[in-house]
Design an enzyme around this catalytic site. Structure first.
Site, PDB file in Angstrom:
ATOM      1  N   TYR A 132       0.859  -1.186   0.000  1.00  0.00           N
ATOM      2  CA  TYR A 132       0.000   0.000   0.000  1.00  0.00           C
ATOM      3  C   TYR A 132       0.894   1.234   0.000  1.00  0.00           C
ATOM      4  O   TYR A 132       1.134   1.845   1.033  1.00  0.00           O
ATOM      5  CB  TYR A 132      -0.874   0.030   1.257  1.00  0.00           C
ATOM      6  CG  TYR A 132      -2.054  -0.905   1.250  1.00  0.00           C
ATOM      7  CD1 TYR A 132      -1.918  -2.231   0.876  1.00  0.00           C
ATOM      8  CD2 TYR A 132      -3.312  -0.452   1.631  1.00  0.00           C
ATOM      9  CE1 TYR A 132      -3.001  -3.093   0.885  1.00  0.00           C
ATOM     10  CE2 TYR A 132      -4.398  -1.307   1.641  1.00  0.00           C
ATOM     11  CZ  TYR A 132      -4.240  -2.627   1.277  1.00  0.00           C
ATOM     12  OH  TYR A 132      -5.310  -3.470   1.295  1.00  0.00           O
ATOM     13  N   LYS A 182       6.175 -14.664   0.225  1.00  0.00           N
ATOM     14  CA  LYS A 182       6.064 -15.100  -1.170  1.00  0.00           C
ATOM     15  C   LYS A 182       7.428 -14.883  -1.805  1.00  0.00           C
ATOM     16  O   LYS A 182       7.562 -14.334  -2.900  1.00  0.00           O
ATOM     17  CB  LYS A 182       4.960 -14.305  -1.894  1.00  0.00           C
ATOM     18  CG  LYS A 182       4.627 -14.812  -3.291  1.00  0.00           C
ATOM     19  CD  LYS A 182       4.077 -16.240  -3.329  1.00  0.00           C
ATOM     20  CE  LYS A 182       4.140 -16.778  -4.737  1.00  0.00           C
ATOM     21  NZ  LYS A 182       3.786 -18.216  -4.822  1.00  0.00           N
ATOM     22  N   ASP A 215       0.182 -18.358  -1.047  1.00  0.00           N
ATOM     23  CA  ASP A 215      -0.780 -19.190  -1.777  1.00  0.00           C
ATOM     24  C   ASP A 215      -1.163 -20.430  -0.981  1.00  0.00           C
ATOM     25  O   ASP A 215      -2.345 -20.693  -0.729  1.00  0.00           O
ATOM     26  CB  ASP A 215      -0.255 -19.531  -3.190  1.00  0.00           C
ATOM     27  CG  ASP A 215       1.207 -19.949  -3.237  1.00  0.00           C
ATOM     28  OD1 ASP A 215       1.877 -19.917  -2.183  1.00  0.00           O
ATOM     29  OD2 ASP A 215       1.686 -20.311  -4.329  1.00  0.00           O
ATOM     30  N   ASP A 239      -4.163  -8.139   4.720  1.00  0.00           N
ATOM     31  CA  ASP A 239      -5.516  -7.723   4.327  1.00  0.00           C
ATOM     32  C   ASP A 239      -6.301  -8.928   3.802  1.00  0.00           C
ATOM     33  O   ASP A 239      -7.437  -9.166   4.214  1.00  0.00           O
ATOM     34  CB  ASP A 239      -5.419  -6.643   3.251  1.00  0.00           C
ATOM     35  CG  ASP A 239      -6.791  -6.207   2.763  1.00  0.00           C
ATOM     36  OD1 ASP A 239      -7.661  -5.961   3.620  1.00  0.00           O
ATOM     37  OD2 ASP A 239      -6.994  -6.130   1.544  1.00  0.00           O
TER      38      ASP A 239
HETATM   39  C1  IPM Z   1      -9.404  -3.214   5.453  1.00  0.00           C
HETATM   40  C2  IPM Z   1      -9.951  -2.662   4.173  1.00  0.00           C
HETATM   41  C3  IPM Z   1      -9.088  -1.513   3.696  1.00  0.00           C
HETATM   42  C4  IPM Z   1      -7.681  -2.040   3.522  1.00  0.00           C
HETATM   43  C5  IPM Z   1      -9.557  -0.860   2.420  1.00  0.00           C
HETATM   44  C6  IPM Z   1     -10.951  -0.359   2.560  1.00  0.00           C
HETATM   45  C7  IPM Z   1      -8.606   0.197   1.941  1.00  0.00           C
HETATM   46  O1  IPM Z   1     -10.068  -3.659   3.223  1.00  0.00           O
HETATM   47  O2  IPM Z   1      -9.295  -2.468   6.431  1.00  0.00           O
HETATM   48  O3  IPM Z   1      -9.081  -4.401   5.486  1.00  0.00           O
HETATM   49  O4  IPM Z   1      -7.390  -2.717   2.528  1.00  0.00           O
HETATM   50  O5  IPM Z   1      -6.862  -1.772   4.384  1.00  0.00           O
HETATM   51 MN    MN Z   2      -9.625  -5.654   3.980  1.00  0.00          MN
END
Ligand code: IPM
Ligand code: MN
Length: 350
Positions: A132, A182, A215, A239
């Site tokens: 991210y 991974k 995976d 996530d």
């Molecule tokens: C989470 C959500 C968020 C993330 C999104 C909404 C950006 O999916 O908190 O898991 O990916 O962090």
């Molecule tokens: Mn999420």
């Protein structure tokens, strides 16, 4: 003092979270000073901003942030999330996203033959960097030569701090830590993650460690969910695992999360894992347990451990009893009914 982000789901699950926390406060002798903030997609429609430019300064003095879900089909997801949730996670160095996964009595799971108590683990998701990242861009937009590049960023400091948290958590639990990697396919960042994991492990000889590529790890979540105690992963892997884990134990509507700044230099933020669920928003039938359980995590972070345990116990008891259930877990009760049932138990439970 709790900064409550008065967001898109404010009419539904957040008030039930507050109701249960208030019941816990009454019972254990502490008070909340809630301050709602009217930030979110509705505000965006009026102002073109998800939160004011000085949003973080406004939140900083609070002890914690109790957040509903963010997002609405009228606003592009990357606009709503990078305008609110992600700046808070980063600006306040909430570098741990802690997401427990537990099988409760009274919840049907898509898996056969698992009993409550057999599945009980925590996902520790790196929450500030990794995949991210806003480093990257596009070239030659709208042409056949168009390209998009996005850089994954792993810093030694960023990786080590989340690993350290995960090792410490494993020490308080069953002393078993699994790392999601991974490094067979992603050949720069993931071997770096693995190296940090091994190095950190030498300081924790009492912790049993293992690692799986993401995976096969997803397959193990489904086939052997009892193998796990604490699972640590990068932002993206964490996530994905934190939707899969709750799905395996029956309902994403139940799953909580804590965006933690463990050092308490900044407020931490507590929010359910589920999103704003536009398909059922406004109907009053969303499951409030993800929000309520997030509230319990907030109590624990603020030091009210007995109150946190009581709220979690009340959730478990309400689910086991099975009388009050929202549609996602096979009933016809409303969000309010379920919030009220849990609050009543919190007030009474000895
Ligand atoms: C989470 C959500 C968020 C993330 C999104 C909404 C950006 O999916 O908190 O898991 O990916 O962090
Ligand atoms: Mn999420």
């Amino acid at each position: 003092m709790i900064g409550m982000k008065n967001l898109d789901s404010v009419k539904e699950v957040v008030p039930q979270g507050i109701r249960v926390l208030e019941a816990a406060g009454k019972r254990f002798g502490f008070q909340f000073n809630w301050r709602p903030f009217d930030w979110g997609c509705e505000t965006y429609a009026k102002t073109g901003k998800m939160m004011p430019a000085d949003g973080l300064e406004q939140l900083q003095p609070f002890d914690a942030i109790f957040l509903g879900a963010v997002g609405h089909p009228s606003v592009l997801d990357h606009v709503s999330l990078w305008g609110l949730l992600i700046p808070i996670r980063r600006g306040f160095r909430q570098y741990v996203n802690l997401r427990p996964v537990r099988l409760f009595e009274g919840i049907e799971t898509p898996l056969k033959n698992w009993k409550p108590g057999q599945i009980d683990f925590c996902i520790v998701r790196e929450n500030n960097e990794g995949e991210y990242s806003n480093i990257g861009g596009r070239l030659y937009e709208g042409t056949d030569d168009e390209m998009a590049v996005q850089q994954t960023v792993f810093t030694r400091r960023g990786v080590n701090r989340v690993l350290r948290f995960a090792f410490e958590l494993a020490r308080e639990r069953k002393k078993h830590l699994t790392s999601a990697t991974k490094s067979n396919g992603i050949i720069h960042t993931m071997p770096f993650w693995d190296e940090c994991f091994h190095q950190m492990g030498t300081a924790y000889p009492d912790i049993h460690t293992d690692q799986y590529h993401i995976d096969i790890l997803t397959a193990h979540f489904v086939r052997h969910p009892d193998w796990f105690d604490v699972v640590v992963g990068s932002n993206l892997f964490g996530d994905i695992l934190s939707d899969l884990g709750p799905a395996v134990v029956g309902s994403i509507g139940i799953a909580p999360s804590a965006n933690l700044n463990p050092e308490k230099e900044f407020p931490s933020m507590f929010e359910p894992v589920h999103g704003s669920a536009p398909d059922i928003a406004g109907k009053g039938i969303a499951n409030p347990i993800g929000q309520i359980w997030s509230g319990a995590m907030m109590l624990r972070h603020l030091g009210a451990v007995e109150a946190a345990n009581t709220v979690e116990g009340a959730i478990a008891e309400t689910l086991a009893e099975g009388k009050v259930r929202t549609p996602d877990i096979g009933g016809q009760s409303t969000t309010k009914d379920l919030g009220a049932a849990i609050a009543t138990l919190v007030s009474r439970k000895r």
